[in-house]
Enzyme design. Sequence first.
Site, PDB file in Angstrom:
ATOM      1  N   GLY A  56     -30.407 -15.880  -7.761  1.00  0.00           N
ATOM      2  CA  GLY A  56     -29.313 -15.452  -6.884  1.00  0.00           C
ATOM      3  C   GLY A  56     -29.713 -14.204  -6.121  1.00  0.00           C
ATOM      4  NE  ARG A  86     -29.013 -19.904  -8.939  1.00  0.00           N
ATOM      5  CZ  ARG A  86     -28.864 -18.659  -9.400  1.00  0.00           C
ATOM      6  NH1 ARG A  86     -29.671 -18.191 -10.314  1.00  0.00           N
ATOM      7  NH2 ARG A  86     -27.893 -17.896  -8.931  1.00  0.00           N
ATOM      8  CG  ASP A 133     -32.170 -13.873 -17.302  1.00  0.00           C
ATOM      9  OD1 ASP A 133     -31.791 -14.184 -16.157  1.00  0.00           O
ATOM     10  OD2 ASP A 133     -31.572 -14.235 -18.328  1.00  0.00           O
ATOM     11  CB  THR A 154     -29.507  -9.987 -11.567  1.00  0.00           C
ATOM     12  OG1 THR A 154     -28.217 -10.529 -11.893  1.00  0.00           O
ATOM     13  CG2 THR A 154     -29.935  -9.091 -12.705  1.00  0.00           C
ATOM     14  CG  ASP A 158     -24.791 -11.661 -13.251  1.00  0.00           C
ATOM     15  OD1 ASP A 158     -24.000 -11.516 -12.294  1.00  0.00           O
ATOM     16  OD2 ASP A 158     -25.036 -12.773 -13.768  1.00  0.00           O
ATOM     17  CG  ASP A 196     -27.671 -10.312 -16.917  1.00  0.00           C
ATOM     18  OD1 ASP A 196     -28.618 -10.056 -16.142  1.00  0.00           O
ATOM     19  OD2 ASP A 196     -27.222 -11.460 -17.068  1.00  0.00           O
ATOM     20  NE  ARG A 252     -25.662 -17.845 -15.060  1.00  0.00           N
ATOM     21  CZ  ARG A 252     -25.079 -19.002 -14.763  1.00  0.00           C
ATOM     22  NH1 ARG A 252     -24.593 -19.756 -15.724  1.00  0.00           N
ATOM     23  NH2 ARG A 252     -25.000 -19.406 -13.517  1.00  0.00           N
TER      24      ARG A 252
HETATM   25  O1  F6P Z   1     -27.446 -14.885 -11.382  1.00  0.00           O
HETATM   26  C1  F6P Z   1     -26.526 -14.084 -10.730  1.00  0.00           C
HETATM   27  C2  F6P Z   1     -25.313 -14.844 -10.334  1.00  0.00           C
HETATM   28  O2  F6P Z   1     -24.714 -13.994  -9.427  1.00  0.00           O
HETATM   29  C3  F6P Z   1     -24.366 -15.253 -11.480  1.00  0.00           C
HETATM   30  O3  F6P Z   1     -23.435 -14.278 -11.843  1.00  0.00           O
HETATM   31  C4  F6P Z   1     -23.672 -16.454 -10.901  1.00  0.00           C
HETATM   32  O4  F6P Z   1     -23.165 -17.290 -11.898  1.00  0.00           O
HETATM   33  C5  F6P Z   1     -24.748 -17.102 -10.137  1.00  0.00           C
HETATM   34  O5  F6P Z   1     -25.583 -16.059  -9.675  1.00  0.00           O
HETATM   35  C6  F6P Z   1     -24.257 -17.997  -9.009  1.00  0.00           C
HETATM   36  O6  F6P Z   1     -25.321 -18.331  -8.194  1.00  0.00           O
HETATM   37  P1  F6P Z   1     -25.426 -19.497  -7.122  1.00  0.00           P
HETATM   38  O7  F6P Z   1     -24.063 -19.975  -6.811  1.00  0.00           O
HETATM   39  O8  F6P Z   1     -26.095 -18.862  -5.966  1.00  0.00           O
HETATM   40  O9  F6P Z   1     -26.292 -20.534  -7.752  1.00  0.00           O
END
Ligand code: F6P
Length: 341
Positions: A10, A71, A102, A126, A128, A130, A172
């Site tokens: 993301g 991804r 991660d 990120t 997040d 995290d 997440r």
């Molecule tokens: O990994 C970061 C993040 O922002 C998460 O909090 C979220 O669930 C995810 O990306 C959503 O990503 P996308 O919709 O771009 O696949």
Amino acid sequence: MKIGVLTGGGDSSAINTAIRAIVKRAEKDGHNVLGIHDGWAGLVENRLSPLKEEDITNILYRGGTILGTSRTNPFKISGGVDKVVSTVKANDLEAIVAIGGDDTIGVAHKLNKLPQPIPAIGVPQTIDNDIAGTDYAIGFDTAMATATEAIERIHTTAESHHRIIVVEVMGRDAGHIALESGIAGGADIILIPEEPIDIKDVSARLKAMQTKGKRFAIVVVAEGATLSGGEQVVRTKKTDMFGHAMLGGIAEYLSEELAKNTGMETRFTILGHLQRGGNPTAFDRLIATRLGFGAIELVNQKKWDYMVCIQGNKVIFVSLDNALQVKPVDKKLYELAKKFD
Ligand code: F6P
């Protein structure tokens, strides 16, 4: 050295700031930088192009990533790792700088562990926030500022209509955005993945507020928060290449349950990708610049399988063996937040 830079997972604000810092420092130190397009997909499919000073002009403050992201997980594609190895050889890459969370950096870690290791390092990015090795990941501060402003804005309409409004933010595995923007934005109740949601308890807290005369409330929930039975509320069963569920939907569920339990009118708002867009805050720019410079320092020292991190406002290097676990929220901060209803 010939260095390949990629951005995976993301996106968020301030990635471009980090790319700029990496290219600037790399050029000063006599390296050549190649931009790898769309995360690990660019190495699987041999899509790279030179990254030079002219490519990074005016990107300091621009959201997103000029390299594109995905991804893609080469370990989940048949022949994916072999393709990565041949792209690395074909382009004479001597180091890979992987900017991401991660999952993205986890791939770098695995490549370092191959029988013929691919030298790679990580830069944490990120919203997040995290990743255990670092106090701050690139993008978190901007996301937090956006979420804080949204929560603040929700207040006036919630108050006018005497409603409970549930605001869903990203997060997440950990509730950093929910907790910090919730506190900064004045949420009454904050719900995070670290503590399963007890709807009866949340309803009781909201009713107690009503009894005290408060006729509206803001509940902030992280999208990854689970119900007390352990289940996650999501609108789709889709998963990504790393096996993660596509999150989103808990706010709607909570909004309905809280309306039933409290008798108050409720609404919900999902902030979603809004939190990942826009120009970075000054703090994020500073973090991204320091981490970008640190990444080239790691390359200079040939400290492969490491991540450049911020701990106690210092740039440090942490082995990827230890850096990638989930970092939960600070318990004391969470206890503080619970005292605001
Ligand atoms: O990994 C970061 C993040 O922002 C998460 O909090 C979220 O669930 C995810 O990306 C959503 O990503 P996308 O919709 O771009 O696949």
